[in-house]
Enzyme design. Structure first.
Site, mmCIF file in Angstrom:
data_model
loop_
_atom_site.group_PDB
_atom_site.id
_atom_site.type_symbol
_atom_site.label_atom_id
_atom_site.label_comp_id
_atom_site.label_asym_id
_atom_site.label_seq_id
_atom_site.Cartn_x
_atom_site.Cartn_y
_atom_site.Cartn_z
ATOM 1 N N ASP A 163 -22.383 17.998 -28.546
ATOM 2 C CA ASP A 163 -20.973 17.718 -28.841
ATOM 3 C C ASP A 163 -20.655 17.846 -30.330
ATOM 4 O OD1 ASP A 163 -21.936 15.386 -30.045
ATOM 5 O OD2 ASP A 163 -21.130 14.031 -28.520
ATOM 6 N N SER A 176 -21.810 3.972 -29.908
ATOM 7 C CA SER A 176 -22.588 5.028 -29.242
ATOM 8 C C SER A 176 -23.817 5.454 -30.028
ATOM 9 C CB SER A 176 -21.704 6.245 -28.982
ATOM 10 O OG SER A 176 -21.116 6.715 -30.182
ATOM 11 N N HIS A 213 -22.402 13.436 -32.067
ATOM 12 C CA HIS A 213 -23.510 12.480 -31.984
ATOM 13 C C HIS A 213 -24.827 13.160 -32.353
ATOM 14 C CE1 HIS A 213 -20.453 10.620 -29.323
ATOM 15 N NE2 HIS A 213 -20.905 9.514 -29.882
#
Length: 336
Positions: free
Chosen positions: A236, A75, A239
């Site tokens: 979040d 990611s 990230h």
């Protein structure tokens, strides 16, 4: 055992965490499991469920055969946490490479959110079909959170680098970020996450350099800087934000540009260009805790190996200001 020794042991195939539960005790082990579950629930509850646009296309206004640049990994390589393609690491780096190379750069983002190192093989298959000139791999965080044995992780990463190098591509790996800066993780798990992250990053460096690639330490870039400036995280708290990805891309760019021969010599002083030469395990241990350190193979008196293994050069390049994708716009977007 020194960090260099630990990194070498893990890269050579030692088991992950042997004896850890016995040393910590069953009570602490249970606490760590609870903290890990709580952190995962908190991150997942705030995480974006959708990847940002890929940004795939040809960057730059100049004519000529494009450099083909592919991005593999998890990611962090996808750019999860931002909304616009222009804020993803692939787009930022493609725009910057186009300006430095004075030729177009074709970007293909093949990274997959949630990927572990064992899942790199299909990404490499897709990358090889693109005939890349240079490949960026960002991987490792999910290997830590799933407690994958580092020996397994680095074996898959080394295989990926080796396949790409055999096909003629230059390979730069952004090593495992420092998960000890992730706010949802409580103590004592945070301290262990930092230790595991840095040791995996060191083991990755050994494996990548010996497979013919080069690495850039992201652990300390996404470590002290992130710990001090929470705006570098997305909502979040796991990230990076747009500013965080730009910070990471700025330290990756010199290694990426140098790999394809377009990093200008005047961009850094002589001492920074020369760097320090050490056996790869010691170089890896050093790089794991120093911001944006690049490690690549080198020769000493005409030999690539010494009494302690492969020779490696450490370079502390000065991060550069990145041009935005708007300044090197996408001039062509592939269909599909």
């Amino acid at each position: 055992m020194t960090r260099a020794g630990t990194a070498r042991r893990w890269a050579a195939g030692a088991a992950y965490g042997s004896g850890g539960a016995g040393l910590a005790g069953a009570g602490l082990f249970g606490l760590l499991r609870l903290q890990a579950r709580a952190a995962r629930r908190r991150v997942e509850s705030h995480s974006s469920q959708q990847d940002p646009p890929s940004g795939d296309g040809v960057y730059g206004k100049r004519r000529g055969k494009p450099l083909v640049f592919t991005v593999l990994g998890d990611s962090s390589a996808v750019g999860l946490g931002v909304d616009r393609a222009a804020e993803t690491p692939g787009a930022l780096l493609a725009a910057a490479l186009a300006e430095l190379a004075e030729r177009p750069v074709r970007l293909r983002r093949l990274a997959v959110s949630g990927a572990e190192s064992c899942e790199l093989d299909p990404q490499v298959d897709r990358a090889l079909a693109e005939h890349p000139d240079v490949v960026l791999i960002m991987i490792g965080a999910n290997d830590v959170t799933t407690r994958t044995r580092p020996a397994v992780s680095v074996r898959h990463l080394a295989d990926a680098v080796r396949r790409l190098r055999e096909a003629g591509a230059e390979v730069v790996v952004g090593t495992c970020p420092d998960l000890g800066t992730v706010r949802p993780i409580g103590q004592p798990l945070r301290l262990l996450a930092r230790r595991w992250s840095r040791q995996l990053a060191a083991a990755q460096t050994i494996a990548v350099v010996e497979a013919g690639g080069r690495t850039v330490s992201l652990g300390s870039v996404l470590g002290p800087s992130f710990a001090q400036d929470r705006t570098l995280f997305s909502v979040d708290e796991f990230h990076p934000s747009a500013a965080g990805y730009a910070s990471a891309a700025a330290v990756i760019l010199p290694a990426l540009a140098d790999a394809v021969g377009v990093w200008p010599a005047h961009a850094e002083g002589r001492r920074r260009r020369r760097g320090a030469v050490r056996p790869v395990a010691r170089a890896a241990a050093r790089a794991a805790g120093r911001p944006g350190t690049e490690v690549r193979a080198t020769e000493v008196r005409g030999s690539r190996t010494g009494p302690l293994g492969t020779w490696a050069r450490l370079l502390r390049r000065r991060p550069t200001e990145l041009p935005t994708p708007e300044e090197a716009p996408v001039t062509e977007v592939p269909v599909g």
